[in-house]
Write a protein that holds these residues in place. Structure first.
Motif, PDB file in Angstrom:
ATOM      1  N   TYR A  95       0.824  -1.200   0.000  1.00  0.00           N
ATOM      2  CA  TYR A  95       0.000   0.000   0.000  1.00  0.00           C
ATOM      3  C   TYR A  95       0.871   1.269   0.000  1.00  0.00           C
ATOM      4  O   TYR A  95       1.951   1.301   0.592  1.00  0.00           O
ATOM      5  CB  TYR A  95      -0.891   0.059   1.245  1.00  0.00           C
ATOM      6  N   LEU A  96       0.348   2.283  -0.662  1.00  0.00           N
ATOM      7  CA  LEU A  96       0.883   3.628  -0.527  1.00  0.00           C
ATOM      8  C   LEU A  96      -0.048   4.332   0.445  1.00  0.00           C
ATOM      9  O   LEU A  96      -1.248   4.459   0.178  1.00  0.00           O
ATOM     10  CB  LEU A  96       0.886   4.351  -1.881  1.00  0.00           C
ATOM     11  N   VAL A  97       0.470   4.741   1.604  1.00  0.00           N
ATOM     12  CA  VAL A  97      -0.400   5.225   2.679  1.00  0.00           C
ATOM     13  C   VAL A  97      -0.111   6.686   3.012  1.00  0.00           C
ATOM     14  O   VAL A  97       0.971   7.214   2.763  1.00  0.00           O
ATOM     15  CB  VAL A  97      -0.253   4.367   3.953  1.00  0.00           C
ATOM     16  N   GLY A  98      -1.109   7.310   3.582  1.00  0.00           N
ATOM     17  CA  GLY A  98      -0.991   8.690   4.041  1.00  0.00           C
ATOM     18  C   GLY A  98      -2.012   8.942   5.133  1.00  0.00           C
ATOM     19  O   GLY A  98      -3.008   8.219   5.257  1.00  0.00           O
ATOM     20  N   SER A  99      -1.780   9.942   5.944  1.00  0.00           N
ATOM     21  CA  SER A  99      -2.727  10.256   7.020  1.00  0.00           C
ATOM     22  C   SER A  99      -2.592  11.720   7.423  1.00  0.00           C
ATOM     23  O   SER A  99      -1.525  12.327   7.257  1.00  0.00           O
ATOM     24  CB  SER A  99      -2.480   9.359   8.237  1.00  0.00           C
ATOM     25  N   HIS A 100      -3.680  12.297   7.917  1.00  0.00           N
ATOM     26  CA  HIS A 100      -3.595  13.603   8.568  1.00  0.00           C
ATOM     27  C   HIS A 100      -4.778  13.766   9.511  1.00  0.00           C
ATOM     28  O   HIS A 100      -5.754  12.999   9.470  1.00  0.00           O
ATOM     29  CB  HIS A 100      -3.514  14.755   7.555  1.00  0.00           C
ATOM     30  N   GLN A 101      -4.691  14.756  10.372  1.00  0.00           N
ATOM     31  CA  GLN A 101      -5.690  14.913  11.418  1.00  0.00           C
ATOM     32  C   GLN A 101      -6.993  15.499  10.880  1.00  0.00           C
ATOM     33  O   GLN A 101      -7.005  16.245   9.904  1.00  0.00           O
ATOM     34  CB  GLN A 101      -5.160  15.807  12.544  1.00  0.00           C
ATOM     35  N   ILE A 102      -8.086  15.142  11.549  1.00  0.00           N
ATOM     36  CA  ILE A 102      -9.417  15.657  11.248  1.00  0.00           C
ATOM     37  C   ILE A 102      -9.876  16.504  12.433  1.00  0.00           C
ATOM     38  O   ILE A 102      -9.676  16.129  13.587  1.00  0.00           O
ATOM     39  CB  ILE A 102     -10.415  14.496  11.019  1.00  0.00           C
ATOM     40  N   TYR A 103     -10.512  17.661  12.140  1.00  0.00           N
ATOM     41  CA  TYR A 103     -10.961  18.592  13.183  1.00  0.00           C
ATOM     42  C   TYR A 103     -12.472  18.778  13.093  1.00  0.00           C
ATOM     43  O   TYR A 103     -13.085  18.636  12.033  1.00  0.00           O
ATOM     44  CB  TYR A 103     -10.277  19.948  13.008  1.00  0.00           C
ATOM     45  N   ASP A 104     -13.071  19.121  14.236  1.00  0.00           N
ATOM     46  CA  ASP A 104     -14.495  19.445  14.220  1.00  0.00           C
ATOM     47  C   ASP A 104     -14.675  20.933  13.921  1.00  0.00           C
ATOM     48  O   ASP A 104     -13.709  21.650  13.611  1.00  0.00           O
ATOM     49  CB  ASP A 104     -15.169  19.034  15.530  1.00  0.00           C
ATOM     50  N   ARG A 105     -15.927  21.435  14.025  1.00  0.00           N
ATOM     51  CA  ARG A 105     -16.200  22.838  13.672  1.00  0.00           C
ATOM     52  C   ARG A 105     -15.452  23.825  14.566  1.00  0.00           C
ATOM     53  O   ARG A 105     -15.144  24.945  14.151  1.00  0.00           O
ATOM     54  CB  ARG A 105     -17.711  23.107  13.789  1.00  0.00           C
ATOM     55  N   GLN A 106     -15.201  23.417  15.771  1.00  0.00           N
ATOM     56  CA  GLN A 106     -14.495  24.315  16.695  1.00  0.00           C
ATOM     57  C   GLN A 106     -12.974  24.208  16.568  1.00  0.00           C
ATOM     58  O   GLN A 106     -12.238  24.843  17.325  1.00  0.00           O
ATOM     59  CB  GLN A 106     -14.891  23.991  18.145  1.00  0.00           C
ATOM     60  N   GLY A 107     -12.504  23.420  15.624  1.00  0.00           N
ATOM     61  CA  GLY A 107     -11.063  23.286  15.422  1.00  0.00           C
ATOM     62  C   GLY A 107     -10.406  22.285  16.347  1.00  0.00           C
ATOM     63  O   GLY A 107      -9.187  22.216  16.430  1.00  0.00           O
ATOM     64  N   LYS A 108     -11.214  21.470  17.016  1.00  0.00           N
ATOM     65  CA  LYS A 108     -10.669  20.482  17.936  1.00  0.00           C
ATOM     66  C   LYS A 108     -10.371  19.191  17.174  1.00  0.00           C
ATOM     67  O   LYS A 108     -11.225  18.669  16.472  1.00  0.00           O
ATOM     68  CB  LYS A 108     -11.683  20.203  19.046  1.00  0.00           C
ATOM     69  N   PRO A 109      -9.146  18.663  17.316  1.00  0.00           N
ATOM     70  CA  PRO A 109      -8.819  17.412  16.613  1.00  0.00           C
ATOM     71  C   PRO A 109      -9.642  16.254  17.178  1.00  0.00           C
ATOM     72  O   PRO A 109      -9.742  16.079  18.391  1.00  0.00           O
ATOM     73  CB  PRO A 109      -7.328  17.223  16.894  1.00  0.00           C
ATOM     74  N   VAL A 110     -10.239  15.474  16.280  1.00  0.00           N
ATOM     75  CA  VAL A 110     -11.106  14.382  16.725  1.00  0.00           C
ATOM     76  C   VAL A 110     -10.673  13.019  16.178  1.00  0.00           C
ATOM     77  O   VAL A 110     -11.226  11.995  16.576  1.00  0.00           O
ATOM     78  CB  VAL A 110     -12.565  14.648  16.301  1.00  0.00           C
ATOM     79  N   GLY A 111      -9.712  13.004  15.274  1.00  0.00           N
ATOM     80  CA  GLY A 111      -9.303  11.716  14.736  1.00  0.00           C
ATOM     81  C   GLY A 111      -8.306  11.851  13.608  1.00  0.00           C
ATOM     82  O   GLY A 111      -7.782  12.945  13.344  1.00  0.00           O
ATOM     83  N   ILE A 112      -8.058  10.745  12.965  1.00  0.00           N
ATOM     84  CA  ILE A 112      -7.076  10.670  11.882  1.00  0.00           C
ATOM     85  C   ILE A 112      -7.750  10.166  10.611  1.00  0.00           C
ATOM     86  O   ILE A 112      -8.498   9.175  10.630  1.00  0.00           O
ATOM     87  CB  ILE A 112      -5.922   9.713  12.245  1.00  0.00           C
ATOM     88  N   LEU A 113      -7.526  10.871   9.515  1.00  0.00           N
ATOM     89  CA  LEU A 113      -7.987  10.421   8.215  1.00  0.00           C
ATOM     90  C   LEU A 113      -6.863   9.592   7.589  1.00  0.00           C
ATOM     91  O   LEU A 113      -5.741  10.070   7.429  1.00  0.00           O
ATOM     92  CB  LEU A 113      -8.321  11.614   7.327  1.00  0.00           C
ATOM     93  N   VAL A 114      -7.164   8.337   7.274  1.00  0.00           N
ATOM     94  CA  VAL A 114      -6.165   7.403   6.746  1.00  0.00           C
ATOM     95  C   VAL A 114      -6.488   7.056   5.298  1.00  0.00           C
ATOM     96  O   VAL A 114      -7.631   6.717   4.974  1.00  0.00           O
ATOM     97  CB  VAL A 114      -6.120   6.106   7.587  1.00  0.00           C
ATOM     98  N   PHE A 115      -5.488   7.160   4.432  1.00  0.00           N
ATOM     99  CA  PHE A 115      -5.609   6.750   3.034  1.00  0.00           C
ATOM    100  C   PHE A 115      -4.754   5.499   2.823  1.00  0.00           C
ATOM    101  O   PHE A 115      -3.627   5.418   3.327  1.00  0.00           O
ATOM    102  CB  PHE A 115      -5.097   7.839   2.082  1.00  0.00           C
ATOM    103  N   MET A 116      -5.262   4.559   2.059  1.00  0.00           N
ATOM    104  CA  MET A 116      -4.484   3.362   1.721  1.00  0.00           C
ATOM    105  C   MET A 116      -4.746   3.019   0.255  1.00  0.00           C
ATOM    106  O   MET A 116      -5.863   2.669  -0.117  1.00  0.00           O
ATOM    107  CB  MET A 116      -4.861   2.182   2.618  1.00  0.00           C
ATOM    108  N   LYS A 117      -3.717   3.143  -0.559  1.00  0.00           N
ATOM    109  CA  LYS A 117      -3.837   2.819  -1.991  1.00  0.00           C
ATOM    110  C   LYS A 117      -3.101   1.525  -2.270  1.00  0.00           C
ATOM    111  O   LYS A 117      -1.894   1.421  -2.055  1.00  0.00           O
ATOM    112  CB  LYS A 117      -3.255   3.944  -2.846  1.00  0.00           C
ATOM    113  N   ASP A 118      -3.833   0.523  -2.725  1.00  0.00           N
ATOM    114  CA  ASP A 118      -3.236  -0.774  -3.028  1.00  0.00           C
ATOM    115  C   ASP A 118      -2.413  -0.661  -4.320  1.00  0.00           C
ATOM    116  O   ASP A 118      -2.956  -0.425  -5.390  1.00  0.00           O
ATOM    117  CB  ASP A 118      -4.333  -1.825  -3.194  1.00  0.00           C
TER     118      ASP A 118
END
Length: 356
Positions: A95-118
Motif C-alpha cells: 500500500y501507498l499510505v498517508g494520514s492527517h488529522q481531522i478537526y471538528d467545527r471548533q477546530g478540535k482534533p477528533v481523529g485521523i484520516l487514513v488513506f491506503m492505496k493498493d
C-alpha cells in the motif's frame, strides 16, 4: 497520492466516498467513525453502515494493518506517501499510505484520516521484471559455464569407461567398483549441467492439447511408489476440466519436480500427506493444478526467494529446480503460485486452456 495540510472538517458533513483510494476516519479512541467503499474492501470485517464502531470489530488486532493504524492514531502522526507491506493469508499486499488529522467545527482534533492505496500490482510487476532480468543474466552465465564443464566431462567419462573395461579384464574388482562411483558422479554433474542449459534456453516446446486429468493420472504410479518409500499418504482429487495447451514432457517435468519437493519436505517430519487436485478457473480461462503437502511449510520471509536461481534450504540442493519450473510454466503461458500457512505448502500451477 498527495497529502496536503489538514483542512477543518465537521464529521457530520464529512463525505469520503468521493475518494477512489481506501479512506477511513479513525477516532483517537480507535473507533471507526467513517469509511468509504474502497476501505470496506480492504478491511476483512463487514461493517456496512454501522459506524461508529470499534476498529477491532472490522480489523482484528492480529493484522499488521491494525498495528500500523493504532500507532498513527496514538502518535497523531501525519504520513506522506509511505510504502508499507502487509502480509495477509500468506500474500503480501503493498500500500501507498498517508494520514492527517481531522478537526471538528471548533477546530478540535477528533481523529485521523487514513488513506491506503493498493499498489500491489505495480510492485508485483516490478518484482517480476527484476526477477526475469536476473534469471536471464544467470541463464547466460550458466550456459557458458555449462559448455565449459561438459566438454572435459565427456573426455573424463570416455577414459573412465576404457579404464573400467581394463580393470574388469584384470580381475581388479575393487578398483572397478570405484569407477562405477566415479561414473555415477559424472552423470550427476551432467544432470546439473543439463539443468543449467535448460535454465538458459529451454528446448523447443511441442505445444499440444492435453487432458490435465489423464496426464496427472499417468504420473500417479511413479509418485505413489516414491511416497510409500517415505511413509507418505498420496491422494488424488481430480475432476474433468477443459483441455490445456502445453508441452506434455515439460508439464510432467514440472509436476514431478514439485511433487518430489513435497515428499522431500515431509520426509523431514517422518510422514505426511501429499494431495494433488485440479480445477477450472473460468474467469481466467486457466486450469489450476495444486500440489499440497503437510510438511513444515516455508517461512514467510523465504517465500519471495524460493524462485531465485541457486537459492536452496536443502543441504544437497542446487537451487535450480523451482526457477526452472517457473521458467517452463511461464514459457507455456502459465504461472506458478505458492502459499504456506504455518505448516504445509501448496504449489499451484496455472496453465492456459486450449482454444476451441
Amino acid at each position: 497520492m498527495s497529502v496536503t495540510k489538514s483542512p477543518v472538517f465537521c464529521l457530520d458533513d464529512l463525505v469520503i466516498e468521493c475518494y477512489r483510494d481506501a479512506a477511513a476516519v479513525i477516532g483517537y479512541d480507535l473507533q471507526l467513525l467513517a469509511a468509504n467503499k474502497a476501505m470496506a474492501d480492504v478491511l476483512p470485517g463487514n461493517f456496512a453502515d454501522r459506524c461508529p464502531l470499534p476498529l477491532q470489530d472490522v480489523l482484528p488486532a492480529v493484522y499488521e494493518e491494525y498495528g500500523w493504524i493504532e500507532q498513527v492514531v496514538r502518535e497523531r502522526h501525519c504520513v506522506h506517501n509511505r510504502v508499507l507491506n502487509f502480509v495477509r493469508g500468506g500474500r503480501t499486499r503493498t500500500y501507498l499510505v498517508g494520514s492527517h488529522q481531522i478537526y471538528d467545527r471548533q477546530g478540535k482534533p477528533v481523529g485521523i484520516l487514513v488513506f491506503m492505496k493498493d499498489i500491489g500490482n505495480v510492485v508485483s510487476l516490478e518484482h517480476t521484471v527484476h526477477h526475469n532480468e536476473k534469471l536471464a543474466t544467470v541463464g547466460k552465465i550458466a550456459a557458458g559455464v555449462a559448455h565449459e564443464i561438459r566438454n572435459p566431462l565427456t573426455s573424463i567419462k570416455g577414459f573412465l569407461q576404457i579404464m573400467r573395461h581394463d580393470l574388469l579384464e584384470n580381475d581388479m574388482h575393487k578398483a572397478h567398483s570405484f569407477t562405477d562411483v566415479m561414473l555415477s558422479e559424472i552423470e550427476r554433474v551432467n544432470g546439473l549441467v543439463g539443468e543449467l542449459l535448460l535454465l538458459s534456453k529451454p528446448r523447443e516446446m511441442k505445444m499440444e492439447r492435453l487432458d490435465a486429468k489423464e496426464l496427472i493420472e499417468s504420473l500417479a504410479p511413479l509418485i505413489s511408489s516414491e511416497a510409500i518409500l517415505h511413509n507418505i499418504e498420496f491422494h488424488l482429487g481430480l475432476q474433468s476440466v477443459p483441455k490445456i495447451m502445453a508441452d506434455r514432457e515439460l508439464v510432467k517435468q514440472v509436476l514431478v519436480n514439485l511433487m518430489k519437493n513435497g515428499i522431500e519436505a515431509m520426509s523431514e517430519t517422518q510422514g505426511g500427506t501429499l494431495t494433488i487436485t485440479n480445477s477450472y478457473v473460468a474467469e481466467e480461462r486457466m486450469v489450476r493444478i495444486e500440489i499440497r503437502d503437510s510438511g513444515p511449510g516455508i517461512p514467510h520471509y523465504l517465500l519471495d526467494r524460493i524462485f531465485d536461481a541457486f537459492f536452496t534450504t536443502k543441504e544437497t540442493g542446487t537451487g535450480l529446480g523451482l526457477p526452472i519450473c517457473q521458467r517452463l510454466v511461464s514459457d507455456m503461458g502459465g504461472q506458478i503460485k505458492v502459499t504456506s500457512k504455518g505448516y504445509g505448502t501448496t504449489f499451484a500451477v496455472w496453465l492456459p486452456v486450449a482454444g476451441e
